[in-house]
Each structure stands twice: as C-alpha cells, then as structure tokens.
Enzyme design. Structure first.
Site, PDB file in Angstrom:
ATOM      1  N   LYS A 131       9.923 -16.336 -10.693  1.00  0.00           N
ATOM      2  CA  LYS A 131       8.877 -14.718 -11.291  1.00  0.00           C
ATOM      3  C   LYS A 131       7.882 -15.549 -12.506  1.00  0.00           C
ATOM      4  CE  LYS A 131       9.346 -10.850 -14.851  1.00  0.00           C
ATOM      5  NZ  LYS A 131      10.235 -10.613 -15.257  1.00  0.00           N
ATOM      6  N   LYS A 157     -10.039  -4.601  19.712  1.00  0.00           N
ATOM      7  CA  LYS A 157      -8.561  -4.921  19.624  1.00  0.00           C
ATOM      8  C   LYS A 157      -8.123  -4.381  20.600  1.00  0.00           C
ATOM      9  CE  LYS A 157      -8.272  -4.009  14.306  1.00  0.00           C
ATOM     10  NZ  LYS A 157      -7.074  -4.309  13.483  1.00  0.00           N
ATOM     11  N   ASN A 202       1.250  -1.040  -0.157  1.00  0.00           N
ATOM     12  CA  ASN A 202      -0.153   0.311   0.240  1.00  0.00           C
ATOM     13  C   ASN A 202       0.533   1.630  -0.421  1.00  0.00           C
ATOM     14  OD1 ASN A 202       0.882   1.301   3.001  1.00  0.00           O
ATOM     15  ND2 ASN A 202       0.257  -1.165   3.528  1.00  0.00           N
ATOM     16  N   PHE A 229      -3.740   3.027  15.201  1.00  0.00           N
ATOM     17  CA  PHE A 229      -4.163   3.764  13.658  1.00  0.00           C
ATOM     18  C   PHE A 229      -6.105   3.974  12.785  1.00  0.00           C
ATOM     19  CE2 PHE A 229      -1.868   7.870  13.223  1.00  0.00           C
ATOM     20  CZ  PHE A 229      -0.897   7.097  14.602  1.00  0.00           C
ATOM     21  N   ASP A 268      -3.300  -7.002   5.293  1.00  0.00           N
ATOM     22  CA  ASP A 268      -4.062  -8.204   5.968  1.00  0.00           C
ATOM     23  C   ASP A 268      -4.558  -9.707   5.411  1.00  0.00           C
ATOM     24  OD1 ASP A 268      -5.738  -6.016   8.307  1.00  0.00           O
ATOM     25  OD2 ASP A 268      -7.232  -5.010   6.283  1.00  0.00           O
TER      26      ASP A 268
HETATM   27  O1  PMT Z   1       2.544   6.234   6.162  1.00  0.00           O
HETATM   28  P1  PMT Z   1       2.382   7.678   5.854  1.00  0.00           P
HETATM   29  O2  PMT Z   1       2.605   7.510   4.336  1.00  0.00           O
HETATM   30  O3  PMT Z   1       2.762   8.755   6.976  1.00  0.00           O
HETATM   31  O4  PMT Z   1       0.757   7.471   6.056  1.00  0.00           O
HETATM   32  C1  PMT Z   1       0.117   7.045   7.180  1.00  0.00           C
HETATM   33  C2  PMT Z   1      -1.048   6.331   7.370  1.00  0.00           C
HETATM   34  C3  PMT Z   1      -1.952   6.534   6.755  1.00  0.00           C
HETATM   35  C4  PMT Z   1      -0.660   4.655   7.080  1.00  0.00           C
HETATM   36  C5  PMT Z   1      -1.452   6.040   8.863  1.00  0.00           C
HETATM   37  O5  PMT Z   1      -1.627   7.334   9.317  1.00  0.00           O
HETATM   38  C6  PMT Z   1      -2.304   4.714   9.245  1.00  0.00           C
HETATM   39  O6  PMT Z   1      -3.504   5.273   9.023  1.00  0.00           O
HETATM   40  N1  PMT Z   1      -1.815   4.032   9.920  1.00  0.00           N
HETATM   41  C7  PMT Z   1      -3.130   3.277   9.752  1.00  0.00           C
HETATM   42  C8  PMT Z   1      -3.263   2.292   8.654  1.00  0.00           C
HETATM   43  C9  PMT Z   1      -4.185   1.005   8.647  1.00  0.00           C
HETATM   44  O7  PMT Z   1      -3.647  -0.655   8.590  1.00  0.00           O
HETATM   45  O8  PMT Z   1      -4.794   1.218   9.113  1.00  0.00           O
HETATM   46  P2  PMT Z   1      -6.606  -0.382   9.611  1.00  0.00           P
HETATM   47  O9  PMT Z   1      -7.168   0.102   9.568  1.00  0.00           O
HETATM   48  O10 PMT Z   1      -6.031  -1.287   7.857  1.00  0.00           O
HETATM   49  O11 PMT Z   1      -5.945  -1.087  11.037  1.00  0.00           O
HETATM   50  C10 PMT Z   1      -5.602  -0.758  12.243  1.00  0.00           C
HETATM   51  C11 PMT Z   1      -5.176  -0.832  13.176  1.00  0.00           C
HETATM   52  O12 PMT Z   1      -4.570  -2.739  13.566  1.00  0.00           O
HETATM   53  C12 PMT Z   1      -3.634   0.011  12.765  1.00  0.00           C
HETATM   54  O13 PMT Z   1      -2.742   0.295  14.166  1.00  0.00           O
HETATM   55  C13 PMT Z   1      -2.674  -1.287  11.974  1.00  0.00           C
HETATM   56  O14 PMT Z   1      -1.158  -1.080  12.388  1.00  0.00           O
HETATM   57  C14 PMT Z   1      -2.959  -2.624  12.893  1.00  0.00           C
HETATM   58  N2  PMT Z   1      -3.015  -4.128  12.228  1.00  0.00           N
HETATM   59  C15 PMT Z   1      -3.772  -3.653  11.246  1.00  0.00           C
HETATM   60  C16 PMT Z   1      -4.047  -4.880  10.168  1.00  0.00           C
HETATM   61  C17 PMT Z   1      -2.930  -5.487  10.993  1.00  0.00           C
HETATM   62  N3  PMT Z   1      -2.836  -7.337  10.587  1.00  0.00           N
HETATM   63  N4  PMT Z   1      -2.423  -6.037  11.871  1.00  0.00           N
HETATM   64  C18 PMT Z   1      -2.298  -4.944  13.040  1.00  0.00           C
HETATM   65  O15 PMT Z   1      -2.198  -4.944  13.873  1.00  0.00           O
END
Ligand code: PMT
Length: 407
Positions: free
Chosen positions: A290, A342, A211, A324, A280
C-alpha cells in the site's frame, strides 16, 4: 421494465409441498412481466397455502376441483387449456410428476394438464431422496421426452432437515427459464462471446484505476443470446450482477486477463460482441505494498494496454465482430474510425454520461454503424431491447444469412 409476457396467459399449477408459498412470488414476477396468471391448486396444497391468497393476487378464481357448483367451472379444465400460452408446475411434487408421466387425470390439475398444448415448465421440488429416486427420475425423463422443460431444483438445506437437491428454485430463476423457453431459438448452433463490465488496473494492493461500467449492457446481450439458443460465453470484468443462467461466465480483473480470456477462445466463436469498457492504460510497476501518503504529489506512469478488439480484427476469419464505442463527443466520427481501424462488421455507438444513456443505468441511446457505411439511429431503449435488436442485426451479418437490414 420490459414486459416480455404482455398479452400472454400463464397457468400456474401449484402442488402440495412446503415450498408452495414461494409460488406466490412466482405469480407476482409473472404479473410484472405483463402476464395474466391463472392458478390451479391440488387438494393437498390447500393444507399449506389458502386459495384466497392466489385468488386475490391473480384477480381470477382459483381452479381447485372438477366438481365446483358454478356453471363457469364445468369446462374450466378445457377452457383454460385452450387459452394458456404457457404452463408452470411449481412446486411439482413426486405425485404430480408420476401422474403426468403416466397419463393419470383424476382432478382439476391433471385433467387440465392432459388437455393443454402450450409449453410446460416443470419445477420438481421435494426431499432429496425422493427426487433422486429411480421412479421420480424415470418419470422426469418421460416428461422431458414428452416435451416438458424441467428446471433443475436448487441444492441446499431442505425443509425436512436434509441437505441436497430438491429445493424450490428461486422464483426469478423460474420466470427467467420460462422467458428463455418461450423465445424462438434462432441462434441455435451459434457460439457467441460477449465481454462486459470494466477492467481494473491495480495501483497498489488496495487501489486501482477503473471506470463506472456496471456490466448491464453486456450481461443483457449474453442473457438474450442465451434466450435465443446461442452457446454463450461471457467474459466479464468485476461487476455485482447475477450471472445469466446457462451461460459460461469467466471473471477477469485486468485488461491483460480479459485479453487472454478472449483471445484464447476467439477461434471457436461465430460472433464476438465487445461491450466491455476496457482500460486503455495500466500502471507501470504497481506497488507491491500500500502506497503511503508521505509526499504531496504522487506520479504514476501509465503504459498502453493491448487493444483486444483490434487484435480480434486482425485475427478475424469468419467471425462477426461487433465493437462498442463509448464517447462524450463526435460520436459518429469516432465510431466510424473504430469500425475501420479495428476491422469490425458493426459498432454500437453510445454517448456516455447522459441521463438515459451510458454507464450504470438500465437504458441506452445507441447508433448502429456498419462497415458498409449504413447507420441506424435508435431512441432511448432498455438495454435488454438494445441487446435483442443488436442480435437481430448480427443474425443478418452471419455468413449463411441473407444480407439486409439497416436503413
Ligand atoms: O456496463 P454498463 O454500465 O451497462 O455500460 C455500458 C457501456 C457504456 C460500458 C457500453 O455500452 C459501452 O459503450 N462499452 C464500450 C466502452 C468502451 O470501452 O468504449 P471504447 O470506445 O473505449 O472502446 C471501443 C471498443 O474497443 C470497445 O468495444 C472496447 O471493448 C474495445 N477495447 C477498448 C480498449 C482496449 N484496450 N481493448 C478493447 O478491446
């Protein structure tokens, strides 16, 4: 760009050394941070760089001699010492280090240094053997115990042709260390783990699913936490940013690698902030070679990755856990759900894909949501300001701190 030195007067002391021309860049970077910069030069350095360069760039007279003719110069060493908010000595030669350590005050710079009470950042820069000599090391130790902050010189090829420690540090490092030095250490003794950047899930040896996360948000949190005195570990996916100084950086590629790096360190942490954009799903059985474009369609089977944050939520004891949420719609509802599912203390919710918010840019528009239902809606801010405010809120959530904050 946030100006962290707005309203501050920084006195830049430039000593005789071949690296003195690099101090010009230090001056420019200090100005970019909003500082008023005044320059003091030794007699010796004027053989390397003219005072006019510094005068023109600083817009101030350069202080070079105690015996200048003008009236305003008569007490300048005392006036500037009184008015300085911070002092940088760069390059700091063996001679100035020796004089400062032993209380010698025989010219403009050393009399100023004797009178100054503001924080002093010293940047030793000289030949490796001189730098490693017992006399210089002893004098540096004295200055450190007197309260000076010393920036380690860089290592590499020196102007004298030798290789080793003694290089003038990169100008951005000097300014970064000053900013850190001047920041109150309200997180001292706290261990913070931050995740940043994307993860990459291989399809074959040359392709992967990922991403657009640049890592900027997480790197700013790590940098600001270090400024505030925390012991910081930054677990990052693949990004191209400079590593924040004085931070333990662990590079990972896949979600599984990030999971291992985070879970194995969780117990020792006081705070975990998960700003990484974690994949995810991963490709089931990535190809060892490849993939050739022989067929019109290529079907990949994706399997779910571990939700690292959810695992932390289950394992949580005393830690403050911050997630986040990156959403394209229903921001608050989705973020609230993540706080509950969570087991988070708070979440930083941001809409991604906007002009001033989300991936890859220096600004973000976020909402802080707390597990007790409180919410703060913030305007578009620089990611470093979001990081500072987030740390303010985290501090209030730490077990020892009195709880308040939020709206
Ligand atoms: O890196 P930049 O370019 O500065 O951009 C910043 C950002 C947009 C990436 C940042 O501000 C942000 O939003 N990060 C979280 C992105 C994300 O994965 O969000 P989510 O809603 O999919 O996940 C929720 C939370 O679970 C996040 O804290 C993530 O780290 C965590 N997660 C998600 C999936 C997974 N398998 N394991 C996790 O720990």
């Amino acid at each position: 760009m946030k100006k962290r030195l707005e309203g501050k007067t920084v006195v830049l002391c430039v000593c005789g050394g071949i690296a003195a021309y690099k101090s010009v860049e230090v001056l420019r970077l200090l100005q970019k941070q909003g500082a008023e910069v005044r320059v003091i030069m030794t007699q010796g350095v004027q053989e390397f760089v003219g005072s006019l360069t510094f005068q023109a760039l600083s817009g101030q007279p350069v202080f070079t001699s105690l015996f200048e003719k003008s009236d305003s110069a008569a007490m300048r060493h005392i006036d500037w010492a009184r008015e300085a908010d911070a002092v940088i000595v760069a390059p700091a030669t063996a001679n100035i280090i020796g004089k400062l350590a032993n209380g010698i005050a025989d010219d403009a710079m050393t009399t100023f240094m004797m009178a100054v009470r503001a924080p002093v950042l010293l940047c030793p820069s000289m030949n490796t053997h001189m730098y490693e000599s017992r006399a210089v090391q002893r004098n540096i130790d004295i200055l450190e115990s007197d309260g000076c902050h010393v920036v380690e010189p860089g290592t590499g090829e020196l102007a004298c042709g030798e290789t080793g420690a003694g290089r003038f540090p990169e100008p951005w490092i000097i300014v970064d260390r000053l900013l850190s030095f001047l920041t109150p250490k309200d997180f001292s003794g706290k261990k913070i783990l931050v995740t940043a950047g994307p993860t990459q899930e291989p399809i074959d040896p040359v392709r992967f699913i990922t991403n657009p996360s640049s890592g900027k948000m997480g790197f700013e949190i790590a940098r600001m936490a270090e400024y505030r005195g925390a012991e910081v570990t930054l677990v990052s996916g693949p990004v191209t940013l400079y590593e924040p100084l004085n931070v333990t950086c662990i590079r990972t590629q896949t979600t599984h690698e990030m999971e291992q790096a985070v879970l194995s360190r969780f117990n020792g942490m006081d705070v975990v902030i998960k700003s990484a954009a974690v994949a995810d799903y991963r490709v089931d059985n990535p190809s060892a070679h490849k993939i050739k474009k022989d067929s019109d369609q290529l079907v990949l089977t994706l399997v779910k990755n571990t939700d690292i944050l959810k695992e932390l939520g289950k394992a949580k004891t005393r830690q403050v856990l911050v997630g986040f949420a990156a959403e394209t719609r229903d921001l608050v509802e989705n973020a609230q759900k993540k706080v509950r599912e969570k087991n988070l203390d708070m979440i930083v919710a941001n809409i991604v894909g906007e002009k001033t918010s989300g991936f890859g840019i220096d600004t973000n528009i976020v909402k802080f949501l707390y597990k007790d239902g409180r919410r703060e809606d913030l305007p578009s801010m620089l990611k470093e300001d979001v990081a500072m405010l987030l740390l303010d809120r985290v501090k209030e959530l730490l077990p020892t701190a009195k709880r308040s904050g939020g709206q």
